[in-house]
Design a protein around this motif. Structure first.
Motif, PDB file in Angstrom:
ATOM      1  N   GLN A   1      -5.055 -83.131 -40.236  1.00  0.00           N
ATOM      2  CA  GLN A   1      -4.841 -81.979 -40.242  1.00  0.00           C
ATOM      3  C   GLN A   1      -4.102 -81.450 -41.286  1.00  0.00           C
ATOM      4  N   GLN A   2      -3.115 -82.265 -41.795  1.00  0.00           N
ATOM      5  CA  GLN A   2      -2.417 -82.041 -43.051  1.00  0.00           C
ATOM      6  C   GLN A   2      -3.404 -81.627 -44.378  1.00  0.00           C
TER       7      GLN A   2
ATOM      8  N   ASP B   1      -4.945 -78.270 -43.904  1.00  0.00           N
ATOM      9  CA  ASP B   1      -3.859 -77.256 -43.903  1.00  0.00           C
ATOM     10  C   ASP B   1      -3.762 -77.082 -45.456  1.00  0.00           C
ATOM     11  N   ASN B   2      -3.413 -77.991 -45.908  1.00  0.00           N
ATOM     12  CA  ASN B   2      -2.921 -78.059 -47.600  1.00  0.00           C
ATOM     13  C   ASN B   2      -4.440 -77.574 -48.245  1.00  0.00           C
TER      14      ASN B   2
ATOM     15  N   ARG C   1      -6.768 -75.726 -47.058  1.00  0.00           N
ATOM     16  CA  ARG C   1      -7.139 -74.405 -46.470  1.00  0.00           C
ATOM     17  C   ARG C   1      -8.678 -74.471 -46.165  1.00  0.00           C
TER      18      ARG C   1
ATOM     19  N   THR D   1      -9.763 -76.767 -37.240  1.00  0.00           N
ATOM     20  CA  THR D   1      -8.925 -75.947 -37.869  1.00  0.00           C
ATOM     21  C   THR D   1      -9.839 -74.700 -38.303  1.00  0.00           C
TER      22      THR D   1
END
Length: 445
Positions: free
Chosen positions: A233-234, A237-238, A240, A256
């Motif tokens: 997940q990180q 997010d990082n 994109r 995501t």
């Protein structure tokens, strides 16, 4: 069908080195020389190059060989950009200048069609090829790729492409034909996968450059632990990215991001990372524009799009025609095409799932008839439906092909049914590989 024997390669007892001169390339990019009037196919050699070779396969009609020593170089020979070009099975023509690649593919396409599709037809000469092949950028053109993974105990994860005709994986740090945004993802992606507790249970990774951002799909054989899910997940997010997990071959779950899509002719086509899309964005856009021009679709036309996928051709056709019927064998793609039509506000389309070899006339959507037909089959071609397509008697049939051999074979059926080959063009969808995309227009005599 029962199989009573397994064909085997004829063993080569003659291990002597032989000197040959290559005369031309075959349609897959291998050099062709002749020994005792028999064609010998030699990967890595170019026209007019002399070399010492050793036969690896010797059959009655042809032979194959490997290069022992190249004695002369073609003026079109260049230095490959890829540092693992001699190992990776992805590209096989980086040693040939791009302009010469295009010329060779155009020549190969014309020769195949003339030899196999026109021999018994009304025309005896090579059809007029389009003056210029459809081309795009030669590097960083691939917007999708699948990376194989291997994890050995005590070693770092290997992420790359398979060697030609092998299960071995060549580790890839950077691929010169891959889109820049996807190359930029490789270092952080490798770092992520290397630190996962479940890295031994990874299958493969697929990367796609959608028009609304990069897509990452991770195939995993067992569920991820909670710490692994946090790291994944990180990463998403990082970086994109739109991240998908695939716990089974036919299962894709989005973790995501938004739904990925690409645009063509002011149309938005949504897709899943497991869906087939054309890997070369620029050439795909030009290919669609050329298809629309060659078919000359009129507002009153009813058009049939066979092997329609998620609507790559169907939706642009629908902007011009009275009605478009798309047919596809995979039900999930039929659903995707229908959703894409609705997404773009197109109400003159209808999409159906069906096995075309069961007989087109048996389907209700065929009863009204069609003015024009477009088909874009897989490499195996469309041998089982060509007679049925001709029986629909459309004025124009446009055949988009990723295999010139099956295009030549299938063209024979149309020519025998009274159609004429009007236009033929090469599409440079896959620079630096032997793959050849083409387009042929047939009109009713």
């Amino acid at each position: 069908m029962a199989r009573f024997f397994k064909p085997t390669k004829r063993t080569v007892s003659d291990t002597k080195h032989k000197e040959v001169t290559v005369t031309r390339l075959d349609h897959l990019g291998a050099g062709i020389a002749h020994l005792d009037r028999k064609p010998v196919f030699i990967p890595g050699l170019l026209p007019d190059e002399r070399a010492l070779i050793q036969l690896t396969e010797n059959k009655k009609q042809y032979a194959r060989a490997k290069v022992i020593k190249r004695l002369t170089n073609s003026p079109e020979r260049i230095t490959p950009q890829c540092p693992v070009y001699d190992q990776c099975g992805g590209c096989n023509l980086q040693h040939l200048s791009h302009s010469a690649q295009v010329d060779a593919k155009r020549q190969s396409l014309g020769e195949l069609i003339a030899k196999f599709a026109l021999a018994d037809g009304p025309e005896k000469t090579t059809p007029l090829m389009q003056d210029n092949a459809v081309t795009g950028q030669e590097w960083q053109y691939r917007r999708s790729a699948r990376f194989s993974l291997r994890v050995e105990p005590g070693q770092a994860l290997c992420l790359g492409f398979r060697k030609e005709q092998s299960k071995d994986i060549v580790d890839i740090a950077h691929c010169p034909v891959l889109a820049a945004s996807l190359n930029d993802l490789l270092p952080p992606l490798r770092a992520l996968l290397n630190t996962l507790q479940g890295r031994r249970n990874l299958g493969h990774v697929e990367l796609v450059e959608a028009d609304n951002g990069p897509v990452v799909l991770i195939r995993h054989l067992k569920p991820f632990s909670d710490p692994d899910m946090t790291q994944i997940q990180q990463f998403a997010d990082n970086q994109r990215v739109m991240l998908f997990l695939s716990p089974a071959p036919d299962e894709v779950n989005q973790l995501t991001g938004d739904a990925p899509y690409y645009e063509v002719e002011d149309l938005k086509l949504a897709f899943s990372p497991k869906d087939f899309i054309q890997v070369n964005r620029s050439v795909n856009e030009q290919m669609i524009a050329q298809a629309m021009s060659w078919l000359d679709v009129q507002p009153e036309d009813r058009v049939l799009d066979l092997f329609c996928g998620l609507g790559n051709f169907s939706l642009p056709l629908a902007k011009r025609a009275r009605e478009v019927v798309g047919v596809e064998g995979v039900d999930a793609m039929v659903q995707r095409a229908s959703e894409n039509a609705a997404l773009n506000g197109l109400k003159n389309t209808a999409f159906y799932q069906g096995n075309l070899e069961d007989g087109i006339a048996s389907f209700s959507w065929a009863h009204e008839g069609f003015d024009k037909v477009l088909l874009d089959p897989a490499r195996a071609g469309a041998a089982g439906v060509m007679t049925q397509v001709a029986a629909l008697s459309p004025s124009h049939i446009l055949y988009v092909s990723c295999n010139p051999a099956t295009l030549a074979r299938d063209s024979q059926v149309l020519l025998q049914q009274g159609y004429q080959l009007q236009r033929l063009g090469m599409l440079d969808m896959f620079p630096h590989t032997g793959h050849l995309e083409s387009m042929a227009l047939f009109t009713r005599a």
